[in-house]
Write an enzyme that holds these catalytic residues in place. Sequence first.
Site, short mmCIF file in Angstrom:
data_model
loop_
_atom_site.label_atom_id
_atom_site.label_comp_id
_atom_site.label_asym_id
_atom_site.label_seq_id
_atom_site.Cartn_x
_atom_site.Cartn_y
_atom_site.Cartn_z
N GLU A 39 30.08 57.90 42.51
CA GLU A 39 30.56 56.77 43.30
C GLU A 39 30.35 57.02 44.79
O GLU A 39 30.51 58.15 45.27
CB GLU A 39 32.05 56.56 43.02
CG GLU A 39 32.67 55.40 43.81
CD GLU A 39 34.18 55.33 43.70
OE1 GLU A 39 34.72 54.22 43.89
OE2 GLU A 39 34.81 56.37 43.44
N CYS A 48 35.17 54.70 38.86
CA CYS A 48 36.32 55.52 39.27
C CYS A 48 37.66 54.96 38.80
O CYS A 48 38.02 55.09 37.64
CB CYS A 48 36.29 55.70 40.78
SG CYS A 48 37.34 57.06 41.37
N LYS A 96 33.21 46.97 41.31
CA LYS A 96 34.47 47.67 41.06
C LYS A 96 35.58 46.63 41.04
O LYS A 96 35.69 45.80 41.96
CB LYS A 96 34.72 48.72 42.13
CG LYS A 96 35.91 49.64 41.84
CD LYS A 96 36.00 50.77 42.84
CE LYS A 96 37.11 51.74 42.49
NZ LYS A 96 37.19 52.86 43.46
#
Length: 514
Positions: free
Chosen positions: A269, A379, A345
């Site tokens: 990331e 993440c 995300k």
Amino acid sequence: MGKEFDVSSFEMNMVIRQMEFDDIKKLLKVQALCFPGMEPWEKSQLMSHLEIFPEGQIVAELDGEIIGSCSSLIINFDEYDDRHTWDDVTDEGYITNHNPDGYNLYGIEVMVHPDYRRMKVGQRLYEARKELARELNLKSIIIGGRIPNYHKHASKMSPREYVDSVSRHKIYDPVLTFQLINDFTLMRVNPNYLPDDRASKKYATLMEWNNIDYKPLTKRHFKTSYPVRICVVQYFMRKISSFEELAHQCEYFVDVAADANSDFVVFPEIFTTQLMSFLDEPVPSQAVRKMTEFTPQYIELFTHLAVRYNVNIIGGSHFVQEEDEEIYNISYLFRRDGSIEKQYKIHITPNERKWWGISAGDSIRVFDTDCGKIAIQICYDIEFPELARIATDMGANIIFTPFCTDDRQGYLRVRYCAQARAIENQIYTVISGTVGNLPQTDNMDIQYAQSAIFSPSDFEFARDGIVGETNPNLEMVLIGDVDLEVLRRQRQDGTVKQLKDRRHDVYHIEYKKD
């Protein structure tokens, strides 16, 4: 010549077409009329059908009104027990066991509105199924057929005797007689097929139609293995002086992955925040906006590398400013054929909001690749189990998680959640993180990572459910193989079957984005 007689008001429009999401409410009403006393479809089941195998879901429409439907999935029939039930072969109606590489189209329901029977609606639906089997080059169609008139004869004859009498046209059965007329042959009689089918006394006839146009392909065979090789990059963050320096490091790792014949190479990331180290911008929110100016170069670089080195690249993630002027944390899939996909995300961490003003995405994507379906969850997203479950229901076999954490506690949240997702969804998960430090870059000063590939926890897989892992906090790569065929079989016959054993009657997850 006299005026022609206008026949337009007498015309009818019968259409056989693929089911759509807007049809679901109407279908539920039709089913209640077709099968009174039997447990109807759940909305979530029909939605699952359309998400997993839309081509196999067909409706009959007359003058805009839904009057019938049929549902199917693809399986390798040889892998199922001779005495399988409807729940076994449909994963309790959710068809998550659909196998696109299977040989057999399995029909799980046909229904026709009572007011429109004897209009050959069922025959039209059966013909549509046959045409689908031909188009997909499937070996046969298999169905578990009800025998709804059996209850009238159950006191005098066994199911076998009843079926034999129907086959000889001594007794009429609305389902079995219809199937025989449509060139289906009897394989056997299965007990306890549909527990709520009282009219059939829970019995069903297993019937098969063979596709005479089927062409065996040498590349199609019963697979004992379907390996996918993954190269995970644990990337060292260091001060650089130009984009070319970043590109040189990235190409080195892609070259390593290609030399090992990897199918995927995975970067961490926001590893591109390394670019901030030479931008000389002390305000974090402004540094991010400057960094987004490198987006075209970043995309061009990885597209070129994916094609040149013939490897699919999960390009970590990168901050991108889009047309709405908002900045998003986006992970790109660069396929080796040159095509590109992206996953936003969805859950933004407090630090991302505080320091950089990052905006959240709102859709879960599953991507087709030459190694099956995959998903990317960046993440923090892997820490929300609903996202992985939705991606799994959409067909994902591997979830890639690029991550960036600054301490061991943050890293362990990502690791433990990725391992949990692998077990509860019977999938592989891959985490790729950053190490090193960027002392002059706010909110990116320290890094902690131990990258890994995780599997479900069962006899068929690696000990401890860990395919492989790197050493903590060192720049290195991890190369490991995952086997999608073992995964598929384990979902079907594992020690535990988390996907099949879900209690859909008690709970379900609703994905609100179409």
